[in-house]
Design a protein around this motif. Structure first.
Motif, PDB file in Angstrom:
ATOM      1  N   ARG A 142       0.919  -1.230  -0.023  1.00  0.00           N
ATOM      2  CA  ARG A 142       0.196   0.057   0.045  1.00  0.00           C
ATOM      3  C   ARG A 142       0.778   1.235  -0.058  1.00  0.00           C
ATOM      4  NH1 ARG A 142      -4.437   0.363  -1.920  1.00  0.00           N
ATOM      5  NH2 ARG A 142      -4.853   2.236  -0.781  1.00  0.00           N
ATOM      6  N   LEU A 143       1.730   1.144   0.927  1.00  0.00           N
ATOM      7  CA  LEU A 143       2.713   2.462   1.048  1.00  0.00           C
ATOM      8  C   LEU A 143       3.308   2.708  -0.416  1.00  0.00           C
ATOM      9  CD1 LEU A 143       4.275   2.057   4.720  1.00  0.00           C
ATOM     10  CD2 LEU A 143       2.519   3.745   3.547  1.00  0.00           C
ATOM     11  N   VAL A 144       3.972   1.414  -1.098  1.00  0.00           N
ATOM     12  CA  VAL A 144       4.767   1.656  -2.202  1.00  0.00           C
ATOM     13  C   VAL A 144       3.811   2.132  -3.469  1.00  0.00           C
ATOM     14  CG1 VAL A 144       5.885   0.363  -3.921  1.00  0.00           C
ATOM     15  CG2 VAL A 144       6.542  -0.036  -1.808  1.00  0.00           C
ATOM     16  N   GLU A 145       2.587   1.435  -3.423  1.00  0.00           N
ATOM     17  CA  GLU A 145       1.581   1.997  -4.299  1.00  0.00           C
ATOM     18  C   GLU A 145       1.282   3.547  -4.363  1.00  0.00           C
ATOM     19  OE1 GLU A 145      -2.709   0.835  -5.852  1.00  0.00           O
ATOM     20  OE2 GLU A 145      -2.002  -0.338  -4.330  1.00  0.00           O
ATOM     21  N   ARG A 146       1.098   3.840  -2.933  1.00  0.00           N
ATOM     22  CA  ARG A 146       0.583   5.096  -2.633  1.00  0.00           C
ATOM     23  C   ARG A 146       1.816   6.348  -2.985  1.00  0.00           C
ATOM     24  NH1 ARG A 146      -0.122   8.617   1.694  1.00  0.00           N
ATOM     25  NH2 ARG A 146       0.756   7.174   2.793  1.00  0.00           N
ATOM     26  N   ARG A 147       3.008   5.818  -2.498  1.00  0.00           N
ATOM     27  CA  ARG A 147       3.871   6.740  -2.327  1.00  0.00           C
ATOM     28  C   ARG A 147       4.801   6.782  -3.456  1.00  0.00           C
ATOM     29  NH1 ARG A 147       3.997  10.684   1.276  1.00  0.00           N
ATOM     30  NH2 ARG A 147       6.343  10.531   1.307  1.00  0.00           N
ATOM     31  N   LEU A 148       4.859   5.810  -4.247  1.00  0.00           N
ATOM     32  CA  LEU A 148       5.939   5.491  -5.578  1.00  0.00           C
ATOM     33  C   LEU A 148       5.012   5.228  -6.686  1.00  0.00           C
ATOM     34  CD1 LEU A 148       8.737   5.232  -6.556  1.00  0.00           C
ATOM     35  CD2 LEU A 148       8.684   2.949  -5.796  1.00  0.00           C
ATOM     36  N   VAL A 149       4.121   4.361  -6.772  1.00  0.00           N
ATOM     37  CA  VAL A 149       3.544   3.899  -7.999  1.00  0.00           C
ATOM     38  C   VAL A 149       2.471   4.871  -8.555  1.00  0.00           C
ATOM     39  CG1 VAL A 149       2.310   1.977  -9.230  1.00  0.00           C
ATOM     40  CG2 VAL A 149       3.762   1.437  -7.505  1.00  0.00           C
ATOM     41  N   ASP A 150       1.527   5.350  -7.497  1.00  0.00           N
ATOM     42  CA  ASP A 150       0.768   6.275  -8.222  1.00  0.00           C
ATOM     43  C   ASP A 150       1.114   7.632  -8.525  1.00  0.00           C
ATOM     44  OD1 ASP A 150      -1.213   4.421  -7.635  1.00  0.00           O
ATOM     45  OD2 ASP A 150      -2.011   5.265  -5.367  1.00  0.00           O
ATOM     46  N   PRO A 151       2.218   8.167  -8.088  1.00  0.00           N
ATOM     47  CA  PRO A 151       2.774   9.266  -8.577  1.00  0.00           C
ATOM     48  C   PRO A 151       3.430   9.149  -9.790  1.00  0.00           C
ATOM     49  CG  PRO A 151       3.260   9.361  -6.327  1.00  0.00           C
ATOM     50  CD  PRO A 151       2.660   7.829  -6.685  1.00  0.00           C
ATOM     51  N   LEU A 152       4.302   8.151  -9.923  1.00  0.00           N
ATOM     52  CA  LEU A 152       5.005   7.725 -11.323  1.00  0.00           C
ATOM     53  C   LEU A 152       3.806   7.471 -12.274  1.00  0.00           C
ATOM     54  CD1 LEU A 152       7.674   5.232 -10.322  1.00  0.00           C
ATOM     55  CD2 LEU A 152       7.864   7.551 -11.027  1.00  0.00           C
ATOM     56  N   VAL A 153       2.775   6.707 -11.963  1.00  0.00           N
ATOM     57  CA  VAL A 153       1.593   6.775 -13.209  1.00  0.00           C
ATOM     58  C   VAL A 153       1.073   7.879 -13.532  1.00  0.00           C
ATOM     59  CG1 VAL A 153      -0.537   5.486 -13.451  1.00  0.00           C
ATOM     60  CG2 VAL A 153       1.220   4.391 -12.312  1.00  0.00           C
ATOM     61  N   ALA A 154       0.846   8.887 -12.490  1.00  0.00           N
ATOM     62  CA  ALA A 154       0.351  10.137 -12.634  1.00  0.00           C
ATOM     63  C   ALA A 154       1.184  10.764 -13.636  1.00  0.00           C
ATOM     64  CB  ALA A 154       0.048  10.957 -11.687  1.00  0.00           C
ATOM     65  N   CYS A 155       2.544  10.877 -13.707  1.00  0.00           N
ATOM     66  CA  CYS A 155       3.425  11.522 -14.301  1.00  0.00           C
ATOM     67  C   CYS A 155       3.608  11.211 -15.554  1.00  0.00           C
ATOM     68  CB  CYS A 155       4.972  11.713 -13.486  1.00  0.00           C
ATOM     69  SG  CYS A 155       4.931  12.571 -12.163  1.00  0.00           S
ATOM     70  N   ALA A 156       3.597   9.700 -15.556  1.00  0.00           N
ATOM     71  CA  ALA A 156       3.563   9.136 -16.753  1.00  0.00           C
ATOM     72  C   ALA A 156       2.367   9.545 -17.771  1.00  0.00           C
ATOM     73  CB  ALA A 156       3.748   7.756 -16.990  1.00  0.00           C
ATOM     74  N   ARG A 157       1.140   9.428 -17.170  1.00  0.00           N
ATOM     75  CA  ARG A 157      -0.045   9.742 -17.757  1.00  0.00           C
ATOM     76  C   ARG A 157      -0.062  11.370 -18.455  1.00  0.00           C
ATOM     77  NH1 ARG A 157      -3.344   9.207 -13.930  1.00  0.00           N
ATOM     78  NH2 ARG A 157      -3.629   6.965 -14.130  1.00  0.00           N
ATOM     79  N   GLN A 158       0.492  12.229 -17.635  1.00  0.00           N
ATOM     80  CA  GLN A 158       0.639  13.672 -18.191  1.00  0.00           C
ATOM     81  C   GLN A 158       1.408  13.450 -19.219  1.00  0.00           C
ATOM     82  OE1 GLN A 158      -0.860  16.311 -18.155  1.00  0.00           O
ATOM     83  NE2 GLN A 158      -0.677  17.256 -16.382  1.00  0.00           N
ATOM     84  N   LEU A 159       2.578  13.024 -19.214  1.00  0.00           N
ATOM     85  CA  LEU A 159       3.565  13.025 -20.332  1.00  0.00           C
ATOM     86  C   LEU A 159       2.881  12.659 -21.665  1.00  0.00           C
ATOM     87  CD1 LEU A 159       6.846  12.336 -18.364  1.00  0.00           C
ATOM     88  CD2 LEU A 159       6.348  14.584 -19.121  1.00  0.00           C
ATOM     89  N   GLY A 160       2.355  11.318 -21.358  1.00  0.00           N
ATOM     90  CA  GLY A 160       1.682  10.764 -22.451  1.00  0.00           C
ATOM     91  C   GLY A 160       0.707  11.382 -23.236  1.00  0.00           C
ATOM     92  N   GLN A 161      -0.217  12.532 -22.254  1.00  0.00           N
ATOM     93  CA  GLN A 161      -0.917  13.614 -22.854  1.00  0.00           C
ATOM     94  C   GLN A 161      -0.303  14.627 -23.475  1.00  0.00           C
ATOM     95  OE1 GLN A 161      -3.429  14.751 -19.628  1.00  0.00           O
ATOM     96  NE2 GLN A 161      -5.000  12.946 -19.538  1.00  0.00           N
ATOM     97  N   LEU A 162       0.835  15.168 -23.061  1.00  0.00           N
ATOM     98  CA  LEU A 162       1.559  16.076 -23.599  1.00  0.00           C
ATOM     99  C   LEU A 162       2.211  15.745 -24.911  1.00  0.00           C
ATOM    100  CD1 LEU A 162       3.533  17.735 -20.495  1.00  0.00           C
ATOM    101  CD2 LEU A 162       1.607  18.564 -21.866  1.00  0.00           C
ATOM    102  N   ALA A 163       2.427  14.546 -24.979  1.00  0.00           N
ATOM    103  CA  ALA A 163       2.959  13.785 -26.343  1.00  0.00           C
ATOM    104  C   ALA A 163       1.862  13.926 -27.401  1.00  0.00           C
ATOM    105  CB  ALA A 163       3.688  12.588 -26.272  1.00  0.00           C
ATOM    106  N   ARG A 164       0.804  13.910 -27.147  1.00  0.00           N
ATOM    107  CA  ARG A 164      -0.446  13.864 -27.955  1.00  0.00           C
ATOM    108  C   ARG A 164      -0.942  15.306 -28.232  1.00  0.00           C
ATOM    109  NH1 ARG A 164      -1.420   8.903 -25.083  1.00  0.00           N
ATOM    110  NH2 ARG A 164      -2.899  10.048 -23.481  1.00  0.00           N
ATOM    111  N   GLY A 165      -0.343  16.284 -27.554  1.00  0.00           N
ATOM    112  CA  GLY A 165      -1.014  17.470 -27.625  1.00  0.00           C
ATOM    113  C   GLY A 165      -1.792  17.938 -26.840  1.00  0.00           C
ATOM    114  N   ARG A 166      -2.421  17.201 -25.686  1.00  0.00           N
ATOM    115  CA  ARG A 166      -3.202  17.497 -24.551  1.00  0.00           C
ATOM    116  C   ARG A 166      -2.417  17.993 -23.301  1.00  0.00           C
ATOM    117  NH1 ARG A 166      -6.938  11.860 -25.431  1.00  0.00           N
ATOM    118  NH2 ARG A 166      -7.204  12.205 -27.542  1.00  0.00           N
TER     119      ARG A 166
END
Length: 321
Positions: A206-230
């Motif tokens: 739970r700690l790794v998911e909340r403190r590490l995985v979730d922020p990395l997934v959010a950053c990856a999702r944001q970068l993916g949107q920027l790559a598609r022009g969103r």
């Protein structure tokens, strides 16, 4: 604080603390087992040793009785009879000494029984001496000697047997208790390790998911949107560690992309307006005479287009740097 700003320190604390807790539980289990081993050692050095001594005393008593029978059956020769009698006395003395030592080392509830057994053994010795006197007085007749002591050893032998059986029962009960408690300690230790390991695993995930995985997934999702022009929404920043700085950098990249897009749109609109103005100066409808060209207007449009081109080149240079 430095700890809150370092994801490495937090990870080391999580895994190190988990290992330390598991080690403490394992050490507690070993301590319980060591306690049971000490109890078993005390049992071996105490009741079991007393049981062996009583068994040996019982055996010495049987040898004493056998030496008396040897005297009656094989003592027709004076020297042989004396040898058997001395062996009888030696065994008698050894039994008495053993009973005396046991009376001071066994549990207090058994001491009166051992004292009574010793006194009974002493009276038995007097009867055997009377039997020997009758045996010698009647010309070494084994029947007269046996008539004096016939069956007198049965009660003492039964006393030994009863005492040995009781000590066997007590020792077996103590061994069963120690074994049951050791098995219980092993079971409790195993369950504690299992529950602790499961809890730490769940907490760690739970700690790794909340403190590490979730922020990395959010950053990856944001970068993916920027790559598609969103552009999406800005990511929440509530941490000051490595992932917090990564999130902040992702937001900066998103803000720069938004600003760059806004600038491009503004410059595109300006170029479109200049193009329309230039077209109005140079283009005419079919069949109409050419318009008079305003030289100053053309100069202004040309200068403004050059400024827009220079701004675009400067922006491209900044992105490369």
């Amino acid at each position: 604080m430095p700890f809150a700003r370092s994801l490495r320190s937090q990870s080391l604390l999580l895994f190190g603390g988990s290992l330390l807790l598991m080690l403490l539980i394992a050490l507690a289990g070993f301590a319980l087992l060591s306690r049971e081993l000490n109890r078993y050692q005390s049992l071996v050095e105490g009741p079991l040793e007393r049981l062996v001594e009583i068994d040996d005393t019982h055996l010495s008593f049987k040898i004493q009785v056998q030496e008396w029978k040897n005297l009656l059956l094989r003592g027709s020769d004076p020297d042989t009879a004396e040898r058997y009698w001395q062996a009888f006395l030696t065994q008698e003395k050894e039994v008495d000494q053993r009973l005396q030592r046991l009376a001071t080392s066994v549990d207090e509830d058994l001491r009166p029984r051992l004292t009574a057994l010793r006194a009974q053994h002493a009276r038995l010795g007097e009867r055997y001496r009377a039997g020997r006197s009758a045996y010698l007085a009647n010309g070494r007749d084994p029947r007269r000697g046996d008539a004096e002591v016939r069956g007198i050893d049965r009660e003492t032998a039964e006393g030994f047997a009863t005492l040995v059986a009781e000590l066997h029962g007590r020792t077996a009960a103590q061994v069963a208790t120690i074994r049951a408690e050791a098995q219980r300690d092993i079971l409790l230790g195993g369950l504690a390790l299992l529950l602790c390991g499961g809890g730490l695993l769940f907490l760690g995930v739970r700690l790794v998911e909340r403190r590490l995985v979730d922020p990395l997934v959010a950053c990856a999702r944001q970068l993916g949107q920027l790559a598609r022009g969103r552009f999406g929404e800005r990511l929440p920043v509530g941490r000051d560690d490595e992932l917090g700085r990564l999130t902040q950098s992702t937001n900066l990249l998103r803000d720069a992309a938004v600003q760059h897009t806004h600038d491009l749109r503004h410059q595109a609109a300006e170029v479109e307006a200049l193009s329309a103005l230039l077209a109005a100066q140079l283009l005419t409808e079919p069949g109409q005479p050419p318009r008079d060209v305003d030289t100053q207007t053309l100069k202004d449009v040309s200068r403004r287009l050059a400024d827009v081109a220079r701004d675009l080149q400067d922006a491209a240079t900044q992105r490369q740097d």
